[in-house]
Design a protein around this motif. Structure first.
Motif, PDB file in Angstrom:
ATOM      1  N   ALA C  82      10.767  -3.967 -12.136  1.00 33.15           N
ATOM      2  CA  ALA C  82      10.840  -3.702 -13.578  1.00 33.15           C
ATOM      3  C   ALA C  82       9.466  -3.553 -14.196  1.00 33.15           C
ATOM      4  CB  ALA C  82      11.608  -4.843 -14.267  1.00 33.15           C
ATOM      5  N   SER C  83       8.428  -4.025 -13.499  1.00 34.60           N
ATOM      6  CA  SER C  83       7.089  -3.972 -14.070  1.00 34.60           C
ATOM      7  C   SER C  83       6.393  -2.649 -13.806  1.00 34.60           C
ATOM      8  CB  SER C  83       6.249  -5.122 -13.511  1.00 34.60           C
ATOM      9  OG  SER C  83       5.940  -4.877 -12.155  1.00 34.60           O
ATOM     10  N   ILE C  84       7.047  -1.779 -13.031  1.00 36.15           N
ATOM     11  CA  ILE C  84       6.367  -0.528 -12.678  1.00 36.15           C
ATOM     12  C   ILE C  84       7.149   0.693 -13.163  1.00 36.15           C
ATOM     13  CG2 ILE C  84       5.412  -1.600 -10.603  1.00 36.15           C
ATOM     14  CD1 ILE C  84       7.296   0.333  -8.997  1.00 36.15           C
ATOM     15  N   GLU C  85       6.451   1.812 -13.124  1.00 33.48           N
ATOM     16  CA  GLU C  85       7.071   3.131 -13.314  1.00 33.48           C
ATOM     17  C   GLU C  85       6.624   3.977 -12.143  1.00 33.48           C
ATOM     18  OE1 GLU C  85       5.967   4.822 -17.038  1.00 33.48           O
ATOM     19  OE2 GLU C  85       6.911   3.206 -18.205  1.00 33.48           O
ATOM     20  N   GLY C  86       7.584   4.511 -11.423  1.00 27.60           N
ATOM     21  CA  GLY C  86       7.248   5.288 -10.236  1.00 27.60           C
ATOM     22  C   GLY C  86       7.502   4.478  -8.977  1.00 27.60           C
ATOM     23  N   ARG C  87       6.588   4.583  -8.033  1.00 26.24           N
ATOM     24  CA  ARG C  87       6.872   4.012  -6.728  1.00 26.24           C
ATOM     25  C   ARG C  87       5.608   3.449  -6.088  1.00 26.24           C
ATOM     26  NH1 ARG C  87       9.587   8.043  -2.399  1.00 26.24           N
ATOM     27  NH2 ARG C  87       7.708   9.181  -2.976  1.00 26.24           N
ATOM     28  N   VAL C  88       5.773   2.332  -5.401  1.00 21.84           N
ATOM     29  CA  VAL C  88       4.685   1.742  -4.622  1.00 21.84           C
ATOM     30  C   VAL C  88       5.170   1.559  -3.187  1.00 21.84           C
ATOM     31  CG1 VAL C  88       3.078  -0.176  -4.391  1.00 21.84           C
ATOM     32  CG2 VAL C  88       3.858   0.520  -6.667  1.00 21.84           C
ATOM     33  N   ILE C  89       4.456   2.158  -2.276  1.00 20.29           N
ATOM     34  CA  ILE C  89       4.762   1.996  -0.845  1.00 20.29           C
ATOM     35  C   ILE C  89       3.674   1.105  -0.252  1.00 20.29           C
ATOM     36  CG2 ILE C  89       5.082   3.170   1.363  1.00 20.29           C
ATOM     37  CD1 ILE C  89       5.797   5.721  -0.221  1.00 20.29           C
ATOM     38  N   ILE C  90       4.097   0.006   0.333  1.00 19.22           N
ATOM     39  CA  ILE C  90       3.146  -0.985   0.852  1.00 19.22           C
ATOM     40  C   ILE C  90       3.322  -1.121   2.362  1.00 19.22           C
ATOM     41  CG2 ILE C  90       2.428  -3.404   0.761  1.00 19.22           C
ATOM     42  CD1 ILE C  90       3.644  -3.509  -2.090  1.00 19.22           C
ATOM     43  N   VAL C  91       2.249  -0.884   3.084  1.00 21.51           N
ATOM     44  CA  VAL C  91       2.250  -1.115   4.535  1.00 21.51           C
ATOM     45  C   VAL C  91       1.108  -2.087   4.818  1.00 21.51           C
ATOM     46  CG1 VAL C  91       2.119  -0.067   6.829  1.00 21.51           C
ATOM     47  CG2 VAL C  91       3.151   1.207   4.934  1.00 21.51           C
ATOM     48  N   LEU C 236      -3.192   0.120  -9.278  1.00 15.45           N
ATOM     49  CA  LEU C 236      -1.860   0.539  -9.743  1.00 15.45           C
ATOM     50  C   LEU C 236      -1.855   0.775 -11.250  1.00 15.45           C
ATOM     51  CD1 LEU C 236       0.513  -1.771  -7.629  1.00 15.45           C
ATOM     52  CD2 LEU C 236      -0.062   0.631  -7.229  1.00 15.45           C
ATOM     53  N   ARG C 237      -2.646  -0.003 -11.958  1.00 19.84           N
ATOM     54  CA  ARG C 237      -2.747   0.222 -13.414  1.00 19.84           C
ATOM     55  C   ARG C 237      -3.435   1.566 -13.678  1.00 19.84           C
ATOM     56  NH1 ARG C 237      -4.630  -5.901 -13.475  1.00 19.84           N
ATOM     57  NH2 ARG C 237      -2.613  -6.900 -13.932  1.00 19.84           N
ATOM     58  N   TYR C 238      -4.497   1.804 -12.962  1.00 21.34           N
ATOM     59  CA  TYR C 238      -5.206   3.075 -13.145  1.00 21.34           C
ATOM     60  C   TYR C 238      -4.256   4.249 -12.886  1.00 21.34           C
ATOM     61  CZ  TYR C 238      -8.180   7.064 -12.217  1.00 21.34           C
ATOM     62  OH  TYR C 238      -8.725   8.325 -12.233  1.00 21.34           O
ATOM     63  N   ALA C 239      -3.398   4.092 -11.884  1.00 18.38           N
ATOM     64  CA  ALA C 239      -2.466   5.162 -11.524  1.00 18.38           C
ATOM     65  C   ALA C 239      -1.315   5.282 -12.517  1.00 18.38           C
ATOM     66  CB  ALA C 239      -1.910   4.917 -10.120  1.00 18.38           C
ATOM     67  N   GLY C 240      -1.255   4.369 -13.449  1.00 17.78           N
ATOM     68  CA  GLY C 240      -0.168   4.423 -14.424  1.00 17.78           C
ATOM     69  C   GLY C 240       1.146   3.914 -13.872  1.00 17.78           C
ATOM     70  N   ILE C 241       1.107   3.252 -12.760  1.00 15.35           N
ATOM     71  CA  ILE C 241       2.341   2.759 -12.142  1.00 15.35           C
ATOM     72  C   ILE C 241       2.637   1.338 -12.593  1.00 15.35           C
ATOM     73  CG2 ILE C 241       3.413   2.148  -9.936  1.00 15.35           C
ATOM     74  CD1 ILE C 241       1.799   4.514  -8.698  1.00 15.35           C
ATOM     75  N   LEU C 242       1.627   0.501 -12.546  1.00 17.98           N
ATOM     76  CA  LEU C 242       1.787  -0.864 -13.062  1.00 17.98           C
ATOM     77  C   LEU C 242       1.425  -0.812 -14.544  1.00 17.98           C
ATOM     78  CD1 LEU C 242       2.398  -3.842 -12.445  1.00 17.98           C
ATOM     79  CD2 LEU C 242       0.000  -4.118 -11.828  1.00 17.98           C
ATOM     80  N   THR C 243       2.381  -1.173 -15.369  1.00 16.55           N
ATOM     81  CA  THR C 243       2.239  -0.871 -16.796  1.00 16.55           C
ATOM     82  C   THR C 243       1.990  -2.115 -17.624  1.00 16.55           C
ATOM     83  OG1 THR C 243       4.625  -1.048 -17.038  1.00 16.55           O
ATOM     84  CG2 THR C 243       3.738   1.138 -16.595  1.00 16.55           C
ATOM     85  N   ASP C 244       1.657  -3.230 -16.965  1.00 18.57           N
ATOM     86  CA  ASP C 244       1.523  -4.482 -17.717  1.00 18.57           C
ATOM     87  C   ASP C 244       0.279  -4.524 -18.569  1.00 18.57           C
ATOM     88  OD1 ASP C 244      -0.233  -4.539 -15.590  1.00 18.57           O
ATOM     89  OD2 ASP C 244       0.140  -6.621 -15.057  1.00 18.57           O
ATOM     90  N   ALA C 245      -0.792  -3.850 -18.150  1.00 22.08           N
ATOM     91  CA  ALA C 245      -2.064  -3.996 -18.848  1.00 22.08           C
ATOM     92  C   ALA C 245      -3.008  -2.928 -18.349  1.00 22.08           C
ATOM     93  CB  ALA C 245      -2.649  -5.392 -18.556  1.00 22.08           C
ATOM     94  N   ALA C 246      -4.152  -2.849 -19.003  1.00 12.52           N
ATOM     95  CA  ALA C 246      -5.219  -2.000 -18.482  1.00 12.52           C
ATOM     96  C   ALA C 246      -5.889  -2.729 -17.329  1.00 12.52           C
ATOM     97  CB  ALA C 246      -6.231  -1.715 -19.593  1.00 12.52           C
ATOM     98  N   PRO C 247      -6.628  -2.007 -16.472  1.00 11.36           N
ATOM     99  CA  PRO C 247      -7.362  -2.681 -15.408  1.00 11.36           C
ATOM    100  C   PRO C 247      -8.279  -3.775 -15.975  1.00 11.36           C
ATOM    101  CG  PRO C 247      -7.374  -0.327 -15.001  1.00 11.36           C
ATOM    102  CD  PRO C 247      -6.747  -0.533 -16.352  1.00 11.36           C
ATOM    103  N   VAL C 248      -8.332  -4.909 -15.270  1.00  8.50           N
ATOM    104  CA  VAL C 248      -9.220  -6.005 -15.651  1.00  8.50           C
ATOM    105  C   VAL C 248     -10.587  -5.728 -15.042  1.00  8.50           C
ATOM    106  CG1 VAL C 248      -9.602  -8.477 -15.456  1.00  8.50           C
ATOM    107  CG2 VAL C 248      -7.267  -7.579 -15.659  1.00  8.50           C
TER     108      VAL C 248
END
Lengths: 337, 337, 337, 337, 337, 337
Positions: C82-91, C236-248
């Protein structure tokens, strides 16, 4: 394309076109630390009596599978040229370095011979062996029988196998040859990872090809080796080469593993507790095995249940299992069960 | 003499004298290249309910034998303290490093635990484990059951075993416990090389001791593991610890291997062709196996014939054999066959 | 050309196009001595919430580098769809066999994954993994972050890196993403040996790509892993995927190693005595280290002096060094120092 | 008892009783496959100037610990006989075969030298080296300094250590020497597994003995090697051998790890995520680390919490951990923190 | 086609076009577990004095052959630039990793350098070395001398060799250079397995090429190294580069092994009892060796007899032999015997 | 003390007290990963004809020395019982596991048999073999001949040897037997490291003992094996067992290596350039060899000069040398030179 390939470095010390029985070697030069001018010596026996069909019989494609080598060492020793018409080429240990190391793959290059076809004449030793079969022995042959078992890590109900082929006539002949082999089970096998197999190369060359899985675990019993001995002679009878009698046939159960849900893989590693044995009937949803964590006691096991019904046709052999290993294959019984 | 020995470095993370079920470890400090302050963690479960007899149940004495570990992981997980009187100490993998390596012996020191008793508290890791059993766990125990199978290189008909002992009462109790275990076969076993065995240490300490050989080849089947599961509970019932029922008994065949001519060793190496299978009847002079030279084809095999009659009770498991390996054990059937 | 390649044998057990979080495996069939029908199981987590950009986050490209795996195991466990928009693939462990062996390269084939791109679908296991990223995962992705550290043999000041690219827009985006990652240092890296890198394949596919070197020595500290955890979320914030805040963002020092004289190689083997530590200022001509002969005492050491000034940005980690090893990298401080 | 032992086979190529500086070897004959008449050559330097105390300085007791070897190679090269009174015996790499293999233990026999004391003159090479120190070098010496670090698998805050001893005068002198060494931390160390240590042998022989742990991870930094260099000279000054000045002293923090709850062992294997770093303050109950399962993603980690408060004094170094490994040591700050 | 190949990653630390003598390395970057940014350092010496012919002298093509490396280390140390006209490029250990491992092949990739030509710039380390010679050093050179001996598994009478070539002029020059080298024997050599040899690559590039076999067994004697030392200088004199004198010539025996029956292979493994020694005259049908079974005593040996007459020119060196190994080479004496 | 030792586990499959020739094995049970009930099979031949002296002839004490095994396999095959009076016990490969591995030491336990005497019946396999000779075979014997050569790492001028003994009569008989053996050289040998030798055990038991060094390098020539064949028969003639003729005697050179300065050890590792060959005359101060650094070219070699005059009697065989290896032994010529 084959014309562009360099010649294969293997030479045979036996004649292929003389009547009688000749024992010798396929000699593959191999320069290495332990012998600068060494060779890999692959035993071969050629039995010939006049003009006729040629059968190519092989064992030891994987070095830890023993029913084929036992049957073929016996046949090479016992087969009377006068009892045949045509030719029988016997290579009991295709991947001889793997066989002497009691390993599935070659200790020289890690090569899995049955994933190395069609081979390369200037590649690794395993690739060179594959190339020699592809370009020298297969073209001489009409009927091809390649013995397999499960090796040290798998165990099978004993079956002969034929593959689905585009050429209906060829497929029909392969299936007939499989039935003539007459193992307790007969299977239409779909390989998990089919690239580079000897089977494919032989079939693409139009040969009547039969493969087997006659047991496993890195051993052979009197019973499992018996299937190989009977099957080899039946196969030669079917081919019209061994003329002593018709194939000796006993009842056989036809099974099928072409459904995608036959294969049950482990997603957790640990200690395997099998709950059904090879040949046992299995119902969909029935527990096949429990996998116990092996770093501590008192933890609940992971249970693997059958995704389809039939009989247990193959299983992981070692007592420990790793994630990704094939734990069990449940085959559908088509007929004869 | 024991008083002169330094203390054993192993510590248990579970209590031995509290009611209930406790899962934990025997921790053996082990400083090595991969962990300067590391430890070997041997899983242990202690189940206790009041005062009573103590049974010590062990598997994984050899790391490639699986029926015992399977039965004991199940028992450690399932055994309800309320169902017992007294105490059950379960060590599913005695030689844990060997078990995790799927080897008979320890990868840390090459130690064969069952040749390392009574052990040394300041010796190798394997010797330290032996010493902990000798000086800590055995003294706590009255009934001792140690699971074995053939491992990767031998296969057995499934049997429980008791040894001949000087103390008639103790021997009688051991034999009774062996019968309560109720494997398909019961055997009076004479070891080829008896020095350093856990059996001897336990018996010399006056314990009621039962050992088993339930299969082999480095695997376990549903059937062979079933013998272990039933036998463990039967053994606890015999000891009066598990109070749910009397031992569940089925017919059992008594066999004997105390004659010197039971053991058949290979003097030639090669490819083994078994001619009889485990449990098959064997007559004196009957061929047991053929050993084929594996460097060439066309050479006659060496034939090994039975020096005495009975049933085939054990056999060499791998497809290849080396000179000096035990090829077969032919047991005399004493009763029940 | 890609159309001519056979299909990659890897299958994913997770869906890529379903909302929510899915944990599973990339399964690569691998037939070997220890498992005839085995598989390499590469953990993967896919988190998706509607339509949007896709970020591909990877660790364990080299198996002995730990900041990435730590950050990604945490993210895979904690990230709320719910905190993201789009997709994150983690390996978390790209080269899983290398990771489990705690080695830079794969124990299966010796393969250095970051020298194996673009890969081969019918090659070694390492080449098959590379091919799967090249032809399956990269095409799904827009933003690509690959975690590295020095591994067991190198140690670095913690930095994120972007490469010089022909496409100015792409390079600008990569540099912006690197700054968003916000490691203590930011570096324009020129590789010593660039053939076969994942970086190149990702960049040639037009992706916004960031790499890192966050520490080394085959370990991770709370501090160095902290850079990875913060950086992954910032990316992820820079990519606009994690939408909680701007990059710290915190202050970062920009360094450069594109001059040829940054790299200091050892021409003599021996015992390394560092004279400056990571991050220390270095002047041209200043001694960086002494290399002591280790076969005897009393012999004078070889002294390696700085060929250029700046800060010590990387160093050989093990106590012993061999001729040809990279002893030290002195970076120029561009800004922020 | 010592009188019954055979002579030690090691011979020194340097004189112990001549003034000046002599570099040479302790030669231990070692017949093996790679050299039938070979020898292990252990570098040694003896510096002497008249009558006085003897200091024995050693590094490389474990072969993957580098601060001591660096400081001692420098001292052996630089120490001017004219600057001392008495004798300094320097052995930079006690377990030379382990040092050349960059391993904690000897590649020849697996021997951990610091668990091999007092040694055996007719035992393994490692035991022979121990015996030579016990019966030849220690009896010549008054002051003994043995350098340690964490090696490849542990990392420490830098400290010098003295042990609790029965002889109060000896203990007092050891503690004074430890303070003179003047590492950033000073510790009263209780060993997890104390059998066979050099420390014990030296202390039982009545020597003034100081040990250290100056870093770890299989590397040395300029800073950590600096502690060793300063400490070695301070130790010689304390002993009255190096007469240039009084020991150079800086503030030092006294820590203690004699409580049983200082040591935190991992009961689960996996990927280590440290949550505090060396030297950080730790409160009882505070999470020290998370251990992530490494066979899949998405599973919760195991959390290890501090059982006591203080500072993190030692930690497991590699990124992966196994059950039984020492994860962390939390030391109590006694003074100076 | 060469234009399509990527550049070779090797860089030389010495100039090829400056007068004087320069010692340095061919540096091949090699990222591996033991050094992430490591390099293989291949020693090279370039001696130059004005314009003239270039000779390329190499040893250590196989890492266990020592006459060449001894002669070339001496020449690199002693050769006075003023004594030559033109250029001498000396690479004493072509396959440096193999040389340091004292193995025929590279421990890094198993590569046999003399079966790896023309090489691949993006292949294994051994293939990269081959490619550097093919595309960088050979094009600079006019005269090429490559030292070989039998290595650990073969022993030879000392000879220089030239090959039969299509270009009569080139062949004539090669034979003249071989005679100028002036080993005790001169041979026209036909290789058992000629694919991938340096010889072929050099000859196809039109170079005047001489090879040798000067002894074997993994050692060098004063005598055999003397042939190499004299031969190297004679070769440079023949090339007109070393101007001190004409080649020093002694009597030489011309031998030939181009007949197919020169080579005697073992078909049985066991203990080798040589019946003739190197250089001894041999008659057709004469026993060359007996091969004793080594698993028991009292069994008759296999006798290998000469299929042609001449002298024993080469033999298997180790005391044990395996099937397929070259046991003996009987050369025909053409002249000078 | 011997009475307290447990019995040796080895059993012989041949009778020691029956006339005629018997071939069989010393069978040593050995339970290991590759064979749970395996055995080490040491070939033995016993030839007997009535009452008389017993000679015990052994080879393969070190597994890479071949003259003895060749001579003894021949003798075991050829010796006619009718030609002798008394008994000959032949063990061609004392340390059979080492012999089959072509190693000096046993691959099972690393044991150097000739450093394992008097052995232990409950020790390692190598120690058990030693104990069997000490307590079973030596007591049966009067004359003992043990064949050695230099093995893979040393080379010798061919000599027979006798040791200095306290018992003058015994010494005289040993020296006479040595002369009867009649190798080209005769030597009074002082061992570098004498603990645990078979020689000592045999001599302390009062036997007439002769040892040899007949060559080396891990091979045997027709010439060196010829010395062994002649010497074995001469030794039996001297003992009065072989009655066909008197010993066949040729001129022999008596040499001596009892001076301490005979042995020349390498203090530097590198590439060995021998300057004299075996048997060559050497003067004090003459250069014996040059040792070239092997990590670079252009560096000066280390020169090893003779510390005493005589002939070169032994030398390091491999092309590379390590610090501590014995480079050369210069023997004094006592007579016959």
């Amino acid at each position: 394309m084959s014309a562009l390939l360099p010649p294969n470095p293997i030479t045979a010390t036996v004649p292929f076109d003389q009547d009688g029985i000749h024992h010798g070697f396929l000699r593959l030069p191999y320069s290495c630390d332990s012998s600068a001018w060494g060779s890999i010596m692959i035993p071969i026996t050629v039995v010939r009596n006049g003009i006729g069909m040629t059968a190519l019989l092989t064992g030891g494609n994987h070095g830890d599978e023993y029913e084929g080598p036992i049957a073929l060492q016996g046949l090479a020793h016992d087969l009377d040229p006068a009892s045949i018409e045509g030719r029988v080429i016997i290579v009991p240990f295709m991947n001889t370095p793997a066989f002497h190391a009691a390993r599935r793959t070659s200790p020289l290059d890690g090569g899995n011979l049955n994933r190395s076809f069609p081979g390369k004449p200037d590649g690794t030793p395993t690739q060179k062996i594959a190339d020699y079969f592809t370009r020298t022995l297969l073209p001489m042959s009409d009927y091809v029988l390649d013995f397999h078992s499960g090796g040290k890590t798998l165990d099978f109900v004993p079956f002969a196998a034929a593959h689905l082929l585009d050429d209906g006539n060829q497929q029909e002949a392969c299936i007939a040859a499989m039935h003539a082999f007459n193992a307790p089970y007969a299977m239409t096998l779909r390989e998990i990872d089919a690239v580079g197999m000897y089977d494919t190369t032989a079939e693409e060359a139009g040969k009547i090809f039969v493969s087997t899985e006659l047991g496993g675990g890195g051993t052979a019993t009197a019973r499992s080796a018996g299937y190989a001995k009977k099957g080899a002679r039946n196969f030669l009878r079917y081919a019209g080469i061994l003329t002593d009698a018709a194939p000796v046939l006993e009842p056989s159960i036809e099974i099928d593993t072409t459904r995608g849900d036959c294969y049950h893989l482990a997603e957790y590693g640990g200690l395997v507790e099998c709950l059904v044995d090879l040949g046992d009937a299995v119902k969909t949803g029935e527990p096949l095995a429990r996998i116990w964590p092996s770093d501590r006691s008192g933890t609940a096991p992971r249970i693997v249940t059958a995704r389809s019904g039939g009989i247990l046709a193959a299983r992981h052999f070692p007592g420990l299992i790793a994630p990704g290993d094939c734990l069990a294959v449940v085959a559908e019984v088509v007929s004869g069960g």
